[in-house]
Design a protein around this motif. Structure first.
Motif, PDB file in Angstrom:
ATOM      1  N   GLN A   5     -24.342 -37.931 -25.829  1.00 24.27           N
ATOM      2  CA  GLN A   5     -23.911 -39.049 -24.990  1.00 24.27           C
ATOM      3  C   GLN A   5     -23.018 -39.980 -25.784  1.00 24.27           C
ATOM      4  OE1 GLN A   5     -24.467 -39.645 -21.580  1.00 24.27           O
ATOM      5  NE2 GLN A   5     -22.882 -41.143 -22.060  1.00 24.27           N
ATOM      6  N   ALA A   6     -21.765 -40.065 -25.352  1.00 25.46           N
ATOM      7  CA  ALA A   6     -20.805 -40.946 -26.019  1.00 25.46           C
ATOM      8  C   ALA A   6     -20.873 -42.340 -25.420  1.00 25.46           C
ATOM      9  CB  ALA A   6     -19.403 -40.377 -25.875  1.00 25.46           C
ATOM     10  N   SER A   7     -20.721 -43.354 -26.266  1.00 18.94           N
ATOM     11  CA  SER A   7     -20.706 -44.734 -25.813  1.00 18.94           C
ATOM     12  C   SER A   7     -19.896 -45.574 -26.787  1.00 18.94           C
ATOM     13  CB  SER A   7     -22.134 -45.276 -25.702  1.00 18.94           C
ATOM     14  OG  SER A   7     -22.753 -45.293 -26.968  1.00 18.94           O
ATOM     15  N   GLY A   8     -19.635 -46.817 -26.396  1.00 15.59           N
ATOM     16  CA  GLY A   8     -18.964 -47.739 -27.290  1.00 15.59           C
ATOM     17  C   GLY A   8     -17.506 -48.004 -26.974  1.00 15.59           C
ATOM     18  N   GLY A   9     -16.998 -47.372 -25.936  1.00 17.07           N
ATOM     19  CA  GLY A   9     -15.608 -47.598 -25.574  1.00 17.07           C
ATOM     20  C   GLY A   9     -15.390 -48.988 -25.013  1.00 17.07           C
ATOM     21  N   GLY A  10     -14.140 -49.301 -24.746  1.00 16.87           N
ATOM     22  CA  GLY A  10     -13.822 -50.606 -24.200  1.00 16.87           C
ATOM     23  C   GLY A  10     -12.334 -50.840 -24.191  1.00 16.87           C
ATOM     24  N   LEU A  11     -11.969 -52.095 -23.940  1.00 13.68           N
ATOM     25  CA  LEU A  11     -10.577 -52.510 -23.893  1.00 13.68           C
ATOM     26  C   LEU A  11     -10.267 -53.331 -25.142  1.00 13.68           C
ATOM     27  CD1 LEU A  11      -7.846 -52.973 -22.438  1.00 13.68           C
ATOM     28  CD2 LEU A  11      -8.929 -54.932 -21.299  1.00 13.68           C
ATOM     29  N   ALA A  92      -7.668 -43.144 -23.786  1.00 13.83           N
ATOM     30  CA  ALA A  92      -8.184 -41.870 -23.281  1.00 13.83           C
ATOM     31  C   ALA A  92      -9.681 -42.006 -23.031  1.00 13.83           C
ATOM     32  CB  ALA A  92      -7.934 -40.752 -24.284  1.00 13.83           C
ATOM     33  N   VAL A  93     -10.237 -40.990 -22.413  1.00 12.74           N
ATOM     34  CA  VAL A  93     -11.692 -40.856 -22.379  1.00 12.74           C
ATOM     35  C   VAL A  93     -12.092 -40.032 -23.601  1.00 12.74           C
ATOM     36  CG1 VAL A  93     -13.691 -39.997 -21.129  1.00 12.74           C
ATOM     37  CG2 VAL A  93     -11.748 -40.961 -19.867  1.00 12.74           C
ATOM     38  N   TYR A  94     -13.026 -40.567 -24.359  1.00 12.59           N
ATOM     39  CA  TYR A  94     -13.462 -39.936 -25.599  1.00 12.59           C
ATOM     40  C   TYR A  94     -14.811 -39.246 -25.375  1.00 12.59           C
ATOM     41  CZ  TYR A  94      -9.736 -42.051 -28.302  1.00 12.59           C
ATOM     42  OH  TYR A  94      -8.495 -42.398 -28.804  1.00 12.59           O
ATOM     43  N   TYR A  95     -14.912 -38.037 -25.878  1.00 19.81           N
ATOM     44  CA  TYR A  95     -16.110 -37.226 -25.742  1.00 19.81           C
ATOM     45  C   TYR A  95     -16.583 -36.763 -27.116  1.00 19.81           C
ATOM     46  CZ  TYR A  95     -14.170 -36.575 -21.016  1.00 19.81           C
ATOM     47  OH  TYR A  95     -13.642 -36.764 -19.761  1.00 19.81           O
ATOM     48  N   CYS A  96     -17.875 -36.527 -27.224  1.00 19.33           N
ATOM     49  CA  CYS A  96     -18.389 -35.857 -28.404  1.00 19.33           C
ATOM     50  C   CYS A  96     -19.025 -34.536 -27.962  1.00 19.33           C
ATOM     51  CB  CYS A  96     -19.414 -36.708 -29.144  1.00 19.33           C
ATOM     52  SG  CYS A  96     -20.815 -37.274 -28.161  1.00 19.33           S
ATOM     53  N   ASN A  97     -18.996 -33.579 -28.869  1.00 23.23           N
ATOM     54  CA  ASN A  97     -19.509 -32.252 -28.518  1.00 23.23           C
ATOM     55  C   ASN A  97     -19.709 -31.426 -29.770  1.00 23.23           C
ATOM     56  OD1 ASN A  97     -20.317 -30.087 -26.915  1.00 23.23           O
ATOM     57  ND2 ASN A  97     -18.605 -30.327 -25.500  1.00 23.23           N
ATOM     58  N   ASP A  98     -20.465 -30.352 -29.617  1.00 23.38           N
ATOM     59  CA  ASP A  98     -20.579 -29.335 -30.658  1.00 23.38           C
ATOM     60  C   ASP A  98     -19.171 -28.812 -30.939  1.00 23.38           C
ATOM     61  OD1 ASP A  98     -22.473 -26.201 -30.817  1.00 23.38           O
ATOM     62  OD2 ASP A  98     -20.733 -26.858 -31.950  1.00 23.38           O
ATOM     63  N   TRP A  99     -18.748 -28.861 -32.197  1.00 24.18           N
ATOM     64  CA  TRP A  99     -17.366 -28.537 -32.545  1.00 24.18           C
ATOM     65  C   TRP A  99     -17.005 -27.100 -32.204  1.00 24.18           C
ATOM     66  CZ3 TRP A  99     -13.149 -31.115 -33.614  1.00 24.18           C
ATOM     67  CH2 TRP A  99     -12.084 -30.481 -34.245  1.00 24.18           C
ATOM     68  N   GLY A 106     -20.060 -33.886 -20.590  1.00 22.64           N
ATOM     69  CA  GLY A 106     -20.609 -35.199 -20.292  1.00 22.64           C
ATOM     70  C   GLY A 106     -19.555 -36.145 -19.736  1.00 22.64           C
ATOM     71  N   GLN A 107     -19.900 -37.416 -19.615  1.00 19.00           N
ATOM     72  CA  GLN A 107     -19.015 -38.388 -18.975  1.00 19.00           C
ATOM     73  C   GLN A 107     -18.015 -39.001 -19.927  1.00 19.00           C
ATOM     74  OE1 GLN A 107     -21.511 -41.243 -16.987  1.00 19.00           O
ATOM     75  NE2 GLN A 107     -21.863 -39.912 -15.236  1.00 19.00           N
ATOM     76  N   GLY A 108     -18.296 -38.995 -21.197  1.00 14.88           N
ATOM     77  CA  GLY A 108     -17.401 -39.612 -22.159  1.00 14.88           C
ATOM     78  C   GLY A 108     -17.436 -41.131 -22.073  1.00 14.88           C
ATOM     79  N   THR A 109     -16.599 -41.754 -22.885  1.00  9.84           N
ATOM     80  CA  THR A 109     -16.493 -43.205 -22.886  1.00  9.84           C
ATOM     81  C   THR A 109     -15.022 -43.584 -22.904  1.00  9.84           C
ATOM     82  OG1 THR A 109     -17.281 -45.230 -23.979  1.00  9.84           O
ATOM     83  CG2 THR A 109     -16.702 -43.396 -25.424  1.00  9.84           C
ATOM     84  N   GLN A 110     -14.649 -44.516 -22.059  1.00 11.68           N
ATOM     85  CA  GLN A 110     -13.242 -44.885 -21.886  1.00 11.68           C
ATOM     86  C   GLN A 110     -12.793 -45.843 -22.992  1.00 11.68           C
ATOM     87  OE1 GLN A 110     -10.826 -44.011 -19.345  1.00 11.68           O
ATOM     88  NE2 GLN A 110      -9.483 -45.046 -20.812  1.00 11.68           N
ATOM     89  N   VAL A 111     -11.691 -45.515 -23.610  1.00  8.54           N
ATOM     90  CA  VAL A 111     -11.040 -46.398 -24.577  1.00  8.54           C
ATOM     91  C   VAL A 111      -9.661 -46.743 -24.025  1.00  8.54           C
ATOM     92  CG1 VAL A 111     -10.069 -46.572 -26.890  1.00  8.54           C
ATOM     93  CG2 VAL A 111     -12.289 -45.484 -26.563  1.00  8.54           C
ATOM     94  N   THR A 112      -9.411 -48.034 -23.901  1.00 11.06           N
ATOM     95  CA  THR A 112      -8.119 -48.492 -23.406  1.00 11.06           C
ATOM     96  C   THR A 112      -7.522 -49.464 -24.418  1.00 11.06           C
ATOM     97  OG1 THR A 112      -8.864 -48.279 -21.119  1.00 11.06           O
ATOM     98  CG2 THR A 112      -6.885 -49.602 -21.517  1.00 11.06           C
ATOM     99  N   VAL A 113      -6.312 -49.144 -24.868  1.00 10.33           N
ATOM    100  CA  VAL A 113      -5.632 -49.986 -25.848  1.00 10.33           C
ATOM    101  C   VAL A 113      -4.416 -50.600 -25.172  1.00 10.33           C
ATOM    102  CG1 VAL A 113      -4.614 -50.108 -28.138  1.00 10.33           C
ATOM    103  CG2 VAL A 113      -6.399 -48.414 -27.659  1.00 10.33           C
ATOM    104  N   SER A 114      -4.414 -51.903 -25.078  1.00  5.52           N
ATOM    105  CA  SER A 114      -3.318 -52.599 -24.426  1.00  5.52           C
ATOM    106  C   SER A 114      -2.219 -52.931 -25.432  1.00  5.52           C
ATOM    107  CB  SER A 114      -3.818 -53.871 -23.758  1.00  5.52           C
ATOM    108  OG  SER A 114      -4.321 -54.762 -24.724  1.00  5.52           O
TER     109      SER A 114
END
Length: 115
Positions: A5-11, A92-99, A106-114
């Motif tokens: 479960q990825a988390s921690g994204g934001g703007l 982008a939407v960032y995901y983690c997974n077995d390489w 999963g749903q990933g976590t959204q990272v937005t850079v303005s």
């Protein structure tokens, strides 16, 4: 059940930082290389970083090298991605997974850079 479960994204603004977390369960965390991936709208999913299972060696593509740092906490079974000097193209939407096996994304976590 295997879960990542990825988390921690934001703007954030250009030049800012974020730290993503990947909480895992349901598998032998120490035995797997874990990676971060991202997918921007209209683009294919791409690799961002990888950390090996045994010796914690890391890999970064050119787009992430020098700005992103991947690490793993073997007590918490969690993988982190510290992202510094963020750019709009990191949005982008960032995901983690077995390489290697890259199962369910999963749903990933959204990272937005303005800009």
């Amino acid at each position: 059940e295997v879960q990542l479960q990825a988390s921690g994204g934001g703007l954030v603004q250009t030049g800012g930082s974020l730290r993503l977390s990947c909480a895992t369960s349901g598998f032998a965390f120490d035995d797997y290389a874990i990676g971060w991936f991202r997918q921007a709208p209209g683009k294919e999913r791409e690799e961002v970083a990888c950390i090996a299972s045994s010796d914690a060696k890391t890999y970064y593509p050119a787009s992430a090298k020098g700005r992103f740092t991947i690490s793993r906490d073997r007590v918490k079974n969690t993988v982190f991605l510290q992202m510094n000097n963020l750019k709009p193209e990191d949005t982008a939407v960032y995901y983690c997974n077995d390489w290697l096996q890259r199962g369910s994304w999963g749903q990933g976590t959204q990272v937005t850079v303005s800009s």
